[in-house]
Design an enzyme around this catalytic site. Structure first.
Site: not given
Length: 276
Positions: A59, A116, A3, A266
């Site tokens: 970010k 990822r 973040e 989430r």
DNA sequence: CCCCTCACCTGATCGC
DNA sequence: TGCGATCAGGTGAGGG
């Protein structure tokens, strides 16, 4: 993964080691990271450019180049930079891009890894950068971010406060950890519709956002899992988390049990005893 | 238009 | 030990 505080830590680290240097050579090991740019265009745009400064927007890591373009990186969940001046680098999996950097005294290799494969990295001309910048909301650590500006982005929103805080077009840089932490600090239940917050609550939330993000920057981010800085070191904000990832633990403030709720798919964490 | 759900990926962890 | 389910710091597309 990162973040605002993590991106800020990485940007500052990068500025310290590559500002003023020249890009000697670029290798794209996984072309998807620069899509929809082609790997060859990305390489051409960066090679031989001098780096004037490295900063952060939301970010994103934003590196300014001497031709007016910007080399921007969105780390998403697991994007990670690694800086090394060693001559023989140890091979590691998930290498996406490596950049050989040359300055007056020495050379170093900046490598970018991404397990990822969500991260993106582009070179943008001023118009493209401006279009991206315009889509992003207010910077919460800037002077322009005031209780009034926070009120103006929350007031029109029926969404839960926590979801509104995660919306990058409203406020830029808050993610899942700091959204929960800021609501806790402000004693606001993250499930409340944003528009229902009273003026004093907005003021408290504004202060909480500033304090949480500011302290997290000082602590060089939160490393509860993957996040590491440029040199592989952890941040320390995970040691002072009040609610995030603390389901069933005891609230320091009121002794009630912290709960986890799922919002917009989430996890959010809160203390039902002292957040209203 | 607003807001939510899902997809995009890999890897760690947990329960059976 | 193995195996499936679930979860992870983000965000853009698509749909109700």
């Amino acid at each position: 993964m990162p973040e605002l505080p993590e991106a800020e830590t990485i940007a500052r680290g990068l500025h310290a080691v590559i500002a003023g240097s020249r890009v000697e050579r670029v290798r794209v090991h996984r072309a998807e990271v620069v899509e929809p740019m082609s790997a060859s265009k990305f390489r051409r745009s960066l090679t031989d450019r001098r780096i004037t400064s490295v900063g952060r927007r939301a970010k994103w890591i934003v590196t300014s180049l001497d031709d007016g373009n910007r080399w921007v990186t969105q780390l998403r969940m697991t994007g990670r930079f690694d800086w090394s001046t060693a001559s023989n680098l140890r091979a590691r999996p998930h290498l996406s891009v490596s950049v050989l950097i040359q300055n007056a005294d020495a050379a170093g290799v900046l490598r970018f890894f991404d397990v990822r494969r969500f991260a993106r990295m582009w070179v943008l001309d001023p118009a493209a950068w401006s279009a991206l910048d315009d889509r992003l909301g207010i910077e919460p650590l800037s002077d322009e971010f005031t209780p009034t500006s926070l009120a103006s982005v929350l007031a029109p929103s029926r969404a839960p406060v926590r979801n509104a805080l995660l919306d990058q077009t409203r406020i830029a840089g808050i993610g899942n950890i700091y959204a929960s932490e800021a609501c806790y600090l402000a004693r606001v239940d993250p499930r409340r519709p944003a528009m229902t917050l009273e003026r004093p609550e907005v003021r408290k939330l504004h202060g909480a956002i500033r304090r949480v993000l500011g302290e997290a920057v000082e602590r060089r981010g939160t490393s509860f899992s993957d996040y590491r800085d440029l040199l592989g070191d952890e941040g320390t904000f995970q040691n002072v988390l009040e609610v995030y990832d603390r389901e069933d633990e005891i609230c320091d403030r009121c002794g009630d049990r912290i709960i986890r709720v799922v919002m917009a798919g989430r996890s959010a964490y809160l203390c039902p005893g002292c957040q209203r």
